[in-house]
Design a protein around this motif. Structure first.
Motif, PDB file in Angstrom:
ATOM      1  N   LYS A   2       0.849  -1.194   0.000  1.00  0.00           N
ATOM      2  CA  LYS A   2       0.000   0.000   0.000  1.00  0.00           C
ATOM      3  C   LYS A   2       0.887   1.247   0.000  1.00  0.00           C
ATOM      4  N   THR A   3       0.391   2.298  -0.623  1.00  0.00           N
ATOM      5  CA  THR A   3       1.082   3.579  -0.641  1.00  0.00           C
ATOM      6  C   THR A   3       0.141   4.646  -0.108  1.00  0.00           C
ATOM      7  N   THR A   5       0.006   8.683   0.532  1.00  0.00           N
ATOM      8  CA  THR A   5       0.613   9.987   0.280  1.00  0.00           C
ATOM      9  C   THR A   5      -0.096  11.003   1.164  1.00  0.00           C
ATOM     10  N   LEU A  46       2.034  10.247 -10.233  1.00  0.00           N
ATOM     11  CA  LEU A  46       1.330   9.765  -9.054  1.00  0.00           C
ATOM     12  C   LEU A  46      -0.141   9.583  -9.393  1.00  0.00           C
ATOM     13  N   ARG A 103      -3.423   2.900  -3.483  1.00  0.00           N
ATOM     14  CA  ARG A 103      -2.709   4.177  -3.395  1.00  0.00           C
ATOM     15  C   ARG A 103      -3.679   5.245  -2.916  1.00  0.00           C
ATOM     16  N   GLU A 143       5.398  10.422   1.025  1.00  0.00           N
ATOM     17  CA  GLU A 143       4.861   9.158   0.525  1.00  0.00           C
ATOM     18  C   GLU A 143       5.402   8.027   1.381  1.00  0.00           C
ATOM     19  N   GLN A 145       5.117   3.735   2.270  1.00  0.00           N
ATOM     20  CA  GLN A 145       4.703   2.433   1.774  1.00  0.00           C
ATOM     21  C   GLN A 145       4.777   1.429   2.908  1.00  0.00           C
ATOM     22  N   ALA A 158       5.891   1.559   8.435  1.00  0.00           N
ATOM     23  CA  ALA A 158       5.956   2.129   7.080  1.00  0.00           C
ATOM     24  C   ALA A 158       7.376   2.581   6.743  1.00  0.00           C
ATOM     25  N   THR A 161       9.205   6.864   1.453  1.00  0.00           N
ATOM     26  CA  THR A 161       9.853   6.706   0.151  1.00  0.00           C
ATOM     27  C   THR A 161      10.040   8.021  -0.590  1.00  0.00           C
ATOM     28  N   ARG A 162       9.335   9.068  -0.135  1.00  0.00           N
ATOM     29  CA  ARG A 162       9.439  10.359  -0.816  1.00  0.00           C
ATOM     30  C   ARG A 162       9.005  11.457   0.148  1.00  0.00           C
TER      31      ARG A 162
END
Length: 178
Positions: A2-3, A5, A46, A103, A143, A145, A158, A161-162
């Protein structure tokens, strides 16, 4: 995988004469920053299959500017629980995301968003987490994940990642520039 943001609303106008904090609009710098972040989101390609946002005016206006730069409509569900929510409340909101969503985007406020990142990402030698801990500026996106379902998301599970701040895209949008 899962992501999630997280988007903090853009810079709002503290000098705007509104009766309630909820009604505070964006200022010119905030509008510029949000549109730029939207353009960056488009270049990163995205995409979101679920979105939730605070219904505050500054979040609604941030979304309008993000969408103008992003080139597509996000159309989040507005959830009053997100307005000035704590990290724990935001996590409760995330736990309710539909299982089929892979997402998701959550648009809200600080300190809740920053605290949520710091809660979900284990402390360690991570320069992105350190940057969030230093400051989660307006119009920034983080972000994360993780493995499992939305209901499995918990403290330290988690990976960040960004983390993109408006000043990373345009230095004039940094704290020292108007």
């Amino acid at each position: 995988m899962k992501t999630l943001t997280l988007l903090r609303h853009a810079k709002s106008g503290w000098d705007d004469p509104v009766a309630r904090d909820f009604d505070r609009p964006l200022n010119a710098k905030g509008k510029r920053a949000a549109a730029m972040v939207g353009r960056h989101m488009r270049t990163l390609e995205l995409a979101f299959d679920h979105a939730i946002a605070s219904p505050a005016v500054r979040v609604v206006e941030t979304l309008a500017q993000i969408e103008s730069g992003y080139g597509r409509t996000i159309a989040p569900a507005m959830d009053r629980r997100v307005y000035l929510a704590s990290a724990v409340t935001l996590l409760d909101v995330v736990h309710g995301f539909p299982a089929e969503a892979a997402r998701a985007l959550l648009i809200g406020h600080n300190p809740g968003l920053e605290d949520l990142v710091l809660m979900l990402v284990a402390d360690g030698a991570d320069p992105l987490r350190d940057a969030v801990e230093d400051k989660y500026p307006t119009a920034s996106i983080a972000e994360l994940q993780f493995e499992g379902d939305w209901s499995d998301l918990a403290t330290g599970t988690a990976r960040l990642t960004r983390f993109v701040r408006p000043r990373d895209l345009d230095p004039t949008l940094g704290p020292d520039a108007d």
